[in-house]
Design a protein around this motif. Structure first.
Motif, PDB file in Angstrom:
ATOM      1  N   CYS A 104      -1.976  -7.268   4.005  1.00 46.71           N
ATOM      2  CA  CYS A 104      -0.810  -8.155   3.925  1.00 46.71           C
ATOM      3  C   CYS A 104      -0.370  -8.668   5.292  1.00 46.71           C
ATOM      4  N   VAL A 133       1.306  -6.644   7.402  1.00 48.82           N
ATOM      5  CA  VAL A 133       2.521  -5.913   7.764  1.00 48.82           C
ATOM      6  C   VAL A 133       2.218  -4.866   8.834  1.00 48.82           C
ATOM      7  N   ILE A 145       2.041 -13.051   8.098  1.00 45.44           N
ATOM      8  CA  ILE A 145       2.231 -12.553   6.740  1.00 45.44           C
ATOM      9  C   ILE A 145       2.327 -13.726   5.757  1.00 45.44           C
ATOM     10  N   VAL A 188       0.010 -14.912   2.226  1.00 46.61           N
ATOM     11  CA  VAL A 188       0.514 -15.141   0.868  1.00 46.61           C
ATOM     12  C   VAL A 188       0.085 -16.530   0.410  1.00 46.61           C
ATOM     13  N   VAL A 231       1.426  -9.135  -3.240  1.00 45.66           N
ATOM     14  CA  VAL A 231       1.497  -7.683  -3.288  1.00 45.66           C
ATOM     15  C   VAL A 231       2.691  -7.202  -4.101  1.00 45.66           C
TER      16      VAL A 231
END
Lengths: 298, 234
Positions: free
Chosen positions: B48, B50, B69, B73, B79
């Motif tokens: 992701c 993170v 991030i 997406v 997620v």
């Protein structure tokens, strides 16, 4: 009776101004946990813009007002970009010190490049005329201020509840990383928070300037202090708390003015802060402080 | 579709994952199994964006490491994170609207929200209620639905059964199975090995940050010793 109503109107309009100021602080704090002490200096930028517009462009008060609002909003967004973005994910104290730094830099820019002395702005005098309503003397400025604050509150509430960007800002106050994991760009959310904060500073600037009639480098100090107190009382990070804190502070201030005997008048602020301290003993996190739990993490 | 090579995940000076490689093909459901602290969630976090990571993460031929991030997406990775992390201060409907934050087709978003409210009538009944008032199982369904609102190409599910009652766990796995049958590509992290292996095609077993075993679920299922360990009966 008239006297009592008169004072209530006073309390309401002071409260409205504090609420407007406090919202400007609270909206940024709720999203990024930053107490933006440079908020007051954004207001001062609005004030100096009025001076510049009135001197160079036009004396038309509406254009002067519009100029101040736009300047405050742009300044706020610009500060986010150059000063606060680099410390966005840093420790909260780093952000706080950055805000103090920005504030000092701006004030010194005003001192160096404009003037240490107050400069008069006469374009807004027309806003402050006494009018009679239901047999009570009120100032048109007080009325305008209260109405504006109510409109701002309604507008903000609609925005935060109805638009996706408003929802994103509320979600960000709870879990910013998760908002980013929705693909919603952090840069936009931050910029938006500062834009709204700047617009609120611009609006507050109009009323402060209309009342004082002049701008000096330290114009923003008192407003940001009041806003800070209002936020603390209402609960930092809560927007309804900022509004409540603002109106409460206005009411307490006017109440003290009315109730304190003449010879104690100089101690008004001591009594005001005494009452604030008592409120904080009762609710240490502020009256409407947001709940601390962050969803159920297992 | 998702190709990970020599992935190392770092939390400050601590390395939680020591160079693992794994693949997820389109339409597959791949599971990462393993005990607490094995590095499963760290792997998800790295995908992701993170968590800090080194190595190679390639998604649809695009190198993901070093991208933000938000861009991941937008590339098609959604997620449902560990702990669900629904926006408990917002309404159920607002959670779904934010899930569709990268989409601009208003009508499509409306239709998808309605779809989820029909699929999970309990969410529909509470559309205006704050999401924090939902039960754990309902929050998990909301978290998965929210992730799907972005119309992802791959869905990452981090411990969707954590802390839920067995009956609810069954429902969640039925939902995942349904998604798989609709063609969704899924990377699942689970401690509930039995349920996870039932619905997945391929599995990796992680322990202390390295891959201990991997294989199709059919092969892994025949390894009695491994299965005993995984299901806690050994």
């Amino acid at each position: 009776m008239d006297y009592a109503i008169q004072q209530m109107v006073n309390a309401l309009s002071f409260g409205a101004e504090y609420a407007l100021l406090a919202l400007g602080l609270a909206i940024v704090f709720s999203v990024m946990g930053l107490v933006n002490f440079a908020h007051g200096d954004v207001i001062a930028v609005g004030g100096y813009t009025m001076v510049a517009f009135a001197a160079i462009v036009t004396a038309n008060p509406w254009i002067v007002i519009l100029g101040a609002i736009v300047a405050a909003a742009l300044t706020s967004v610009l500060l986010e970009r150059v000063a606060f973005r680099p410390v966005r994910y840093a420790d909260p104290t780093t952000g706080l010190l950055t805000a103090f730094g920005v504030s000092i830099v701006l004030q010194n820019l005003f001192l160096l490049f404009v003037s240490p002395r107050p400069i008069a702005v006469t374009s807004l005098y027309f806003m402050d005329v006494p009018i009679e309503m239901f047999g009570v003397q009120v100032s048109s400025l007080q009325l305008l201020e209260s109405v504006t604050t109510v409109l701002v509150i309604v507008g903000l509430t609609l925005f935060l509840n109805r638009s996706v960007w408003g929802l994103a800002m509320r979600a960000a106050s709870l879990d910013f990383e998760m908002v980013r994991l929705m693909g919603i760009r952090a840069n936009r959310v931050f910029a938006l928070a500062f834009l709204i904060s700047g617009l609120l500073a611009g609006l507050a600037c109009i009323f402060i300037m209309a009342r004082r009639g002049s701008v000096d480098p330290h114009l923003g100090f008192n407003p940001v202090l009041k806003a800070f107190v209002a936020c603390v009382v209402g609960g930092f990070g809560s927007l309804p708390g900022a509004v409540l804190g603002g109106f409460l502070l206005g009411a307490v201030e006017v109440g003290m003015l009315v109730l304190l005997p003449q010879e104690y008048g100089g101690m008004k602020d001591a009594f005001v802060f005494g009452i604030i301290a008592l409120i904080l003993v009762w609710r240490p996190n502020g009256i409407l402080s947001p709940a601390v739990e962050k969803g159920d993490k297992l | 579709m998702l190709d990970i090579r020599n992935l190392k995940v770092l939390y400050g000076p601590i390395e939680a994952v020591h160079g693992i490689s794994l693949r997820v093909e389109e339409g597959q459901c791949v599971t990462l199994l393993g005990p607490n602290g094995a590095g499963k969630s760290s792997t998800i976090s790295a995908i992701c964006g993170v968590a800090k990571a080194t190595g190679d993460i390639t998604f649809l031929g695009q190198d993901l490491l070093g991208t933000e991030i938000e861009d991941r997406v937008r590339a098609g990775i959604s997620v449902s994170p560990e702990g669900r992390r629904i926006f408990s201060n917002l309404s159920v409907e607002a959670n779904l609207q934010l899930g569709a934050g990268i989409r601009t087709d208003r009508d499509g978003i409306e239709a998808d929200i309605d779809h989820w409210f029909t699929t999970f009538p309990i969410l529909g009944e509470r559309r205006t209620q704050s999401a924090g008032t939902l039960s754990g199982g309902e929050q998990q369904m909301l978290a998965i639905a929210r992730a799907l609102m972005a119309k992802p190409k791959i869905l990452l599910l981090d411990e969707p059964s954590l802390g839920l009652a067995p009956r609810i766990v069954g429902q969640i796995f039925d939902m995942i199975e349904q998604l798989k049958s609709e063609g969704m590509t899924i990377l699942l992290v689970e401690q509930n090995a039995r349920q996870a292996l039932r619905i997945s095609d391929y599995a990796y077993l992680l322990n202390t940050g390295t891959i201990q075993a991997e294989g199709t679920t059919a092969t892994l299922g025949q390894n009695d010793e491994l299965m005993a360990k995984l299901t806690g009966l050994g």
